[in-house]
Design an enzyme around this catalytic site. Structure first.
Site, PDB file in Angstrom:
ATOM      1  NE  ARG A  20      -4.032  -1.445   1.680  1.00 37.99           N
ATOM      2  CZ  ARG A  20      -5.226  -1.934   2.179  1.00 37.99           C
ATOM      3  NH1 ARG A  20      -4.695  -1.998   3.953  1.00 37.99           N
ATOM      4  NH2 ARG A  20      -6.384  -2.822   2.179  1.00 37.99           N
ATOM      5  CE  LYS A 182     -23.389 -15.413   4.083  1.00 40.91           C
ATOM      6  NZ  LYS A 182     -23.240 -14.138   5.443  1.00 40.91           N
ATOM      7  N   GLY A 338     -11.737  -9.042  -2.102  1.00 42.47           N
ATOM      8  CA  GLY A 338     -10.251  -8.914  -1.023  1.00 42.47           C
ATOM      9  C   GLY A 338      -9.670 -10.103  -2.093  1.00 42.47           C
ATOM     10  N   GLY A 361     -13.917  -3.627   0.173  1.00 39.36           N
ATOM     11  CA  GLY A 361     -15.627  -2.742   0.037  1.00 39.36           C
ATOM     12  C   GLY A 361     -15.730  -1.875  -0.791  1.00 39.36           C
TER      13      GLY A 361
END
Ligand code: ADP
Ligand code: MG
Length: 380
Positions: A20, A182, A338, A361
């Site tokens: 990062r 899901k 992710g 997210g």
């Protein structure tokens, strides 16, 4: 400049992965080389609004200094008179790093006074932290109300370029691959992609909710009973819109989810009671591979199976490989999510993709068609 320096640290505060920091360098160098006085800010971990030296950004300042090969001033705080003095002492082309924003509860609360204090440190605001752009925090959204110029850095620009283009004007055929655990986690992505895609390939645990909806035996595979109707609605919608929606024809079955368990392929019409579906099968791999290789744009979100276990990773690895081949043939290949990004890294193919989104997210919300507050607040 708001950056994402939320790096993993080990017990002795050593950075175990500086990706990062490295990814932020282009925006950082641009400002420094142009003679800007650069004030960097970030969060690190979850200190829950309290000062906690375990979450100090000091190790990041040291690593950044190594990467830039120049001194980086580390502030003890992120607001206050002492910080302001350090800011005023900065010379052209110099850089400093503020201490963890989340030592203050006002950061996540998007407190206006805190936002104004952060803004008072500088003249121009740059946001290059895509991973937090879906949150309206003081350093991402609040601050923009107190500066004249609020712009995106190179990392965010890149995210908007690739994710945005896929959603708005994809080169066709546009194939989306959706997996993961899901339906409920991906339904909004699927609905939004339905506006643009030509083909959807489904994998992961959600296939069993589709199979159950179609009346097949699914053994002990994961299923979302409350989403069975939704699965039927999705199938009907795809048909009505002329979207080619593919489900696996065969799957990998096991009696238990463990690294040492036996597993074998079976047609989805012949799943015995008690067995658990953990990956897509070889026939499905072949079919999905062909779809991926005929695409001009491929967007992938969600692994095809429980790839964390090597025996159940073949489908996910095959999709990663097919995408790498597609990239080589000139297709635009994009990874969001992710775990999907982790799977591509595990396959050693991160360099072979056009774009791997840095925000788990945030990329999901973007793909769902939601407005990201940290981006909507920028002027350019
Ligand atoms: P991403 O982070 O890329 O958006 P998700 O978080 O939605 O992906 O899903 C990743 C998880 O889905 C992985 O941990 C993987 O083990 C799990 N998964 C995939 N296939 C199955 C399956 N058949 N049964 C149970 N879990 C699965
Ligand atoms: Mg995930």
């Amino acid at each position: 400049m708001r950056v994402d320096f939320n790096v993993p640290l080990d017990g002795s505060k050593k950075i175990t992965d500086d990706k990062r920091i490295v990814e932020s360098l282009p925006s950082i160098k641009k400002i420094m080389e142009n003679g800007g006085r650069l004030i960097l800010m970030s969060h690190l971990g979850r200190p829950k609004g309290k000062v906690n030296s375990d979450y100090s950004l000091a190790p990041v300042a040291l690593r950044l200094a190594e990467l830039l090969d120049c001194p980086v001033t580390m502030a003890k705080e992120c607001i206050g008179t002492e910080v302001m003095q350090q800011v005023l002492a900065l010379q052209d082309g110099e850089v400093m790093l503020l201490e963890n924003l989340r030592f203050h509860p006002e950061e996540e609360a998007n407190d206006p006074d805190f936002s104004r204090e952060l803004a008072s440190l500088g003249e121009v605001y740059v946001n290059d932290a895509f991973g937090t752009a879906h949150r309206a925090h003081a350093s991402t959204e609040g601050i923009t109300h107190y500066v004249q110029t609020a712009v995106a850095g190179f990392l965010i620009e890149r995210e908007l370029l690739y994710l945005g283009k896929a959603l708005q004007e994809p080169e066709r055929p546009f194939v989306a691959i959706l997996g993961g655990s899901k339906i409920s986690g991906k339904i909004d992505v699927l609905e939004n992609l339905f506006k643009k895609v030509d083909t959807v390939l489904i994998g992961g645990a959600m296939v069993f909710t589709f199979f159950k909806a179609q009346g097949y035996e699914i053994g002990n595979s994961l299923v979302e009973e409350s989403k069975i109707e939704l699965a039927l609605k999705i199938l009907a919608e795809a048909k009505a819109k002329g979207i080619k929606l593919l489900l696996p024809t065969d799957v990998i079955l096991t009696a238990e989810i463990s690294a040492t368990a036996d597993c074998h392929a079976e047609m989805i019409t012949a799943i015995p009671e008690g067995m658990i579906g953990v990956d897509i099968g070889p026939l499905t791999i072949e079919a999905y591979r062909n779809e991926i290789l005929s695409a001009r744009t491929v967007l992938w979100n969600g692994p095809m199976g429980i790839f964390e276990i090597d025996n159940f990773a073949a489908g996910t690895m095959a999709v990663a490989n097919a995408m790498a081949e597609a990239t080589a043939k000139g297709a635009t290949t994009i990874i969001g999510g992710g775990d999907s990004a982790a799977a591509v890294a595990k396959a050693g193919l991160a360099q072979e993709m056009t774009h791997i989104s840095t925000g788990g997210g945030a990329s999901l919300e973007f793909l769902e068609g939601k407005e990201l507050p940290g981006i909507a607040a920028l002027n350019d």
